[in-house]
Design an enzyme around this catalytic site. Structure first.
Site, PDB file in Angstrom:
ATOM      1  N   CYS A 193       0.808  -1.224   0.000  1.00  0.00           N
ATOM      2  CA  CYS A 193       0.000   0.000   0.000  1.00  0.00           C
ATOM      3  C   CYS A 193       0.841   1.275   0.000  1.00  0.00           C
ATOM      4  O   CYS A 193       0.620   2.184  -0.809  1.00  0.00           O
ATOM      5  CB  CYS A 193      -0.980  -0.013   1.159  1.00  0.00           C
ATOM      6  SG  CYS A 193      -0.219  -0.039   2.805  1.00  0.00           S
ATOM      7  N   HIS A 244      -2.511   0.973   6.778  1.00  0.00           N
ATOM      8  CA  HIS A 244      -2.922   0.859   5.376  1.00  0.00           C
ATOM      9  C   HIS A 244      -3.296   2.247   4.867  1.00  0.00           C
ATOM     10  O   HIS A 244      -3.761   3.093   5.636  1.00  0.00           O
ATOM     11  CB  HIS A 244      -4.104  -0.095   5.231  1.00  0.00           C
ATOM     12  CG  HIS A 244      -4.413  -0.431   3.804  1.00  0.00           C
ATOM     13  ND1 HIS A 244      -3.628  -1.279   3.056  1.00  0.00           N
ATOM     14  CD2 HIS A 244      -5.415  -0.012   2.983  1.00  0.00           C
ATOM     15  CE1 HIS A 244      -4.128  -1.370   1.831  1.00  0.00           C
ATOM     16  NE2 HIS A 244      -5.212  -0.617   1.765  1.00  0.00           N
ATOM     17  N   HIS A 256      -6.177   2.120  -3.880  1.00  0.00           N
ATOM     18  CA  HIS A 256      -5.139   1.605  -2.984  1.00  0.00           C
ATOM     19  C   HIS A 256      -4.650   0.256  -3.485  1.00  0.00           C
ATOM     20  O   HIS A 256      -5.254  -0.347  -4.392  1.00  0.00           O
ATOM     21  CB  HIS A 256      -5.699   1.459  -1.566  1.00  0.00           C
ATOM     22  CG  HIS A 256      -6.804   0.441  -1.460  1.00  0.00           C
ATOM     23  ND1 HIS A 256      -6.802  -0.583  -0.534  1.00  0.00           N
ATOM     24  CD2 HIS A 256      -7.970   0.283  -2.164  1.00  0.00           C
ATOM     25  CE1 HIS A 256      -7.897  -1.309  -0.664  1.00  0.00           C
ATOM     26  NE2 HIS A 256      -8.617  -0.815  -1.648  1.00  0.00           N
TER      27      HIS A 256
END
Length: 285
Positions: A193, A244, A256
Site C-alpha cells: 500500500c 494501510h 489503494h
C-alpha cells in the site's frame, strides 16, 4: 497409428492439466494470517451460515481457520483451513443459519470435537455483491460516510500537493489498477500500500515517506466530508495505528493496493473500510 493416437491423448491431457492449473491460480486464496477486506467478507459468510460467532474484523486468525475447517469437514471437502475456489463457492451457496439448511456445526476450540449448536443465532445475511471476495472495484455510489479521525491530535504538516498536479497523480494511480500486491513491493511488478503511494507521487515529481505510519504525518487532519481529490486516507488493519493507506478520489471512493486483489478502487462506506478507518489527511494545497 497407435503412436499417433497416444500423442493425441497426451496432448489433450496436457492441455487439460494446463487449463486446470490456470483456473486454480486464478482462484482467490485466503489462509491464516491473511487480512483485509476479503477476509472480512469471508467472516461475514461464515457468520451468516453459523460457523463463526465472532464479529468480522478482517483478520484471518485461529478462530476463522477453525470455522473454515469445520465448514470443510461438514461439506466433505479437503480439510486444509485454506479458502480456495471450491470452498468459497460452496460457502456462498450454503443456506443461512435457520433457513432450513443442515444443522449448524460450529468450530470447537483446538483439539475439541465439533458438535451441533443447541440454538441457532440470527443470521447475518449479506447481499451478493458484498459477499464476493473476488468482487469488482467500487462503482462510485457517491456515498460519503461521516467518519472522524481516531486520533484527537494526529501529527500534521503543511499541505504540499499543488492543486494543478492532482489530476496527474490520480491518472498515474489509476494507470496501475490490477497490479498485484506484494509485501515490500515498490514497483509496477507488485506494490504494497505505501510503496504504491510513494511510487505514484514519485512519478509526479514528489517525494513522500516509504511507510504508511510515516505517510500519516503528512498534511492536515480532516473529516471525510472535508476530503478532496488527491488527499490521503488511512486505515488501522493488521496492526495498531496507520497500517494501510490510499489516495482519495472523491465521492467516497479511494484507490489503494489491497492485499488480496492488488491495486483497485473501493468505497469508504463499505463495512470493512468504514470500521477500520483511521483518518484522512488533506495534502492538497
Amino acid at each position: 497409428m497407435r503412436l499417433r493416437r497416444l500423442r493425441k491423448v497426451f496432448l489433450v491431457f496436457g492441455l487439460a492439466v494446463f487449463l486446470a492449473a490456470g483456473t486454480a491460480s486464478a482462484a482467490p486464496i485466503l489462509a491464516e494470517n491473511s487480512h483485509g477486506h476479503d477476509v472480512f467478507k469471508l467472516q461475514k459468510e461464515l457468520k451468516r451460515t453459523g460457523y463463526l460467532t465472532d464479529e468480522p474484523d478482517g483478520i484471518f486468525g485461529s478462530r476463522t481457520k477453525n470455522a473454515v475447517l469445520a465448514f470443510q469437514r461438514a461439506e466433505r471437502l479437503k480439510e486444509t483451513g485454506v479458502v480456495d475456489r471450491e470452498t468459497w463457492n460452496r460457502l456462498q451457496k450454503h443456506p443461512a443459519q435457520g433457513d432450513g439448511g443442515p444443522a449448524d456445526v460450529r468450530p470447537a476450540p483446538s483439539g475439541a470435537a465439533n458438535t451441533p449448536a443447541a440454538s441457532p443465532a440470527p443470521s447475518d445475511a449479506t447481499n451478493a455483491a458484498d459477499a464476493n471476495p473476488a468482487g469488482n472495484a467500487a462503482t462510485g455510489s457517491g456515498k460519503i460516510p461521516v467518519l472522524e479521525p481516531r486520533l484527537k491530535k494526529p501529527p500534521e504538516s503543511r499541505p504540499f500537493l499543488v492543486r494543478t498536479k492532482v489530476a496527474g497523480v490520480i491518472a498515474t494511480a489509476k494507470k496501475y489498477i490490477g497490479t498485484p500486491y506484494k509485501f515490500g513491493g515498490t514497483t509496477p511488478k507488485a506494490f504494497d500500500c505505501s510503496g504504491y503511494l510513494q511510487y505514484v507521487f514519485k512519478e509526479n515529481g514528489l517525494t513522500i515517506p516509504r511507510t504508511a505510519d510515516e505517510q500519516f504525518k503528512l498534511g492536515k487532519s480532516v473529516r471525510t466530508t472535508e476530503l478532496v481529490e488527491g488527499d490521503l486516507v488511512f486505515f488501522e488493519t493488521y496492526e495498531a495505528g496507520a497500517s494501510h493507506c490510499g489516495i482519495y478520489l472523491g465521492s467516497g471512493r479511494f484507490i489503494h493496493a489491497s492485499t488480496s486483489k492488488g491495486v483497485r478502487i473501493d468505497e469508504l462506506s463499505s463495512d470493512y473500510w468504514r470500521t477500520h478507518y483511521y483518518g484522512g489527511k488533506h495534502i492538497v494545497d
